[in-house]
Design an enzyme around this catalytic site. Sequence first.
Site, PDB file in Angstrom:
ATOM      1  N   ASP A  41      -1.534  -0.873   6.021  1.00 43.67           N
ATOM      2  CA  ASP A  41      -1.734  -0.292   7.347  1.00 43.67           C
ATOM      3  C   ASP A  41      -3.204  -0.260   7.736  1.00 43.67           C
ATOM      4  O   ASP A  41      -3.542   0.213   8.816  1.00 43.67           O
ATOM      5  CB  ASP A  41      -1.151   1.123   7.403  1.00 43.67           C
ATOM      6  CG  ASP A  41      -1.922   2.112   6.537  1.00 43.67           C
ATOM      7  OD1 ASP A  41      -2.316   1.742   5.402  1.00 43.67           O
ATOM      8  OD2 ASP A  41      -2.147   3.254   6.982  1.00 43.67           O
ATOM      9  N   ASP A  65       0.010   5.052   1.049  1.00 49.16           N
ATOM     10  CA  ASP A  65      -0.155   5.966   2.184  1.00 49.16           C
ATOM     11  C   ASP A  65      -0.194   5.191   3.500  1.00 49.16           C
ATOM     12  O   ASP A  65      -1.016   4.301   3.687  1.00 49.16           O
ATOM     13  CB  ASP A  65      -1.434   6.788   2.019  1.00 49.16           C
ATOM     14  CG  ASP A  65      -1.439   7.621   0.739  1.00 49.16           C
ATOM     15  OD1 ASP A  65      -0.348   7.956   0.248  1.00 49.16           O
ATOM     16  OD2 ASP A  65      -2.533   7.933   0.236  1.00 49.16           O
ATOM     17  N   SER A  98      -8.938   7.724  -3.658  1.00 49.50           N
ATOM     18  CA  SER A  98     -10.279   8.285  -3.865  1.00 49.50           C
ATOM     19  C   SER A  98     -10.284   9.803  -3.952  1.00 49.50           C
ATOM     20  O   SER A  98     -11.280  10.388  -4.373  1.00 49.50           O
ATOM     21  CB  SER A  98     -11.234   7.816  -2.762  1.00 49.50           C
ATOM     22  OG  SER A  98     -10.852   8.365  -1.513  1.00 49.50           O
ATOM     23  N   ASP A 133       0.871  -1.159   0.000  1.00 46.19           N
ATOM     24  CA  ASP A 133       0.000   0.000   0.000  1.00 46.19           C
ATOM     25  C   ASP A 133       0.919   1.224   0.000  1.00 46.19           C
ATOM     26  O   ASP A 133       2.103   1.118   0.341  1.00 46.19           O
ATOM     27  CB  ASP A 133      -0.899  -0.029   1.243  1.00 46.19           C
ATOM     28  CG  ASP A 133      -1.852   1.150   1.302  1.00 46.19           C
ATOM     29  OD1 ASP A 133      -2.484   1.458   0.273  1.00 46.19           O
ATOM     30  OD2 ASP A 133      -1.967   1.765   2.378  1.00 46.19           O
TER      31      ASP A 133
END
Length: 177
Positions: A126, A9, A53, A7
């Site tokens: 995370d 961020d 998003s 991932d």
Amino acid sequence: MKLIILDRDGVINIDSAQFIKSPDEWRPIPGSLEAIARLNEAGYRVVVASNQSGVGRGLFDMDTLNAIHEKMTKLLAQAGGRIDAIFFCPHPADSTCDCRKPRAGMLREISARFNVDLKGVPTVGDSLRDLLAGEEVGCELFLVLTGKGERTVNDPKVPAGTRVFADLAAVTDALIA
């Protein structure tokens, strides 16, 4: 082929509840770029899979997202590493798309693009949605305590067998030990 899915961020860079909306806001988590370089040195192909998003919400456009990724890859190159591919879902949270984690469409696209079964492939996230997407395709699950990880670790929905580490550098240590 050794593959790892990260991932973005909260795993590679410091996360923000207000989204990372510009290259200036993108800051690496200490040790993350060096960890990716070490993964590369150990023969891993590193792929990023990230919900973005903010694009679908109109908080930033594709040119800005590309500029953020350009900054990430340049800083990573300076640390001696590389990312082999970046996959992202631009759709807002209320979308019914298949690519937005926790759905596994983005991971299936990675599987198809790299012609690899994801069973046992490490995926590092995370948040619960990162883990659930990885679980759906049989990945080996790693939760980092950076980003949203401190909150996620106590979620009763965290899949059984998820391995928990302080950060990406610690995951890298475990994988290449």
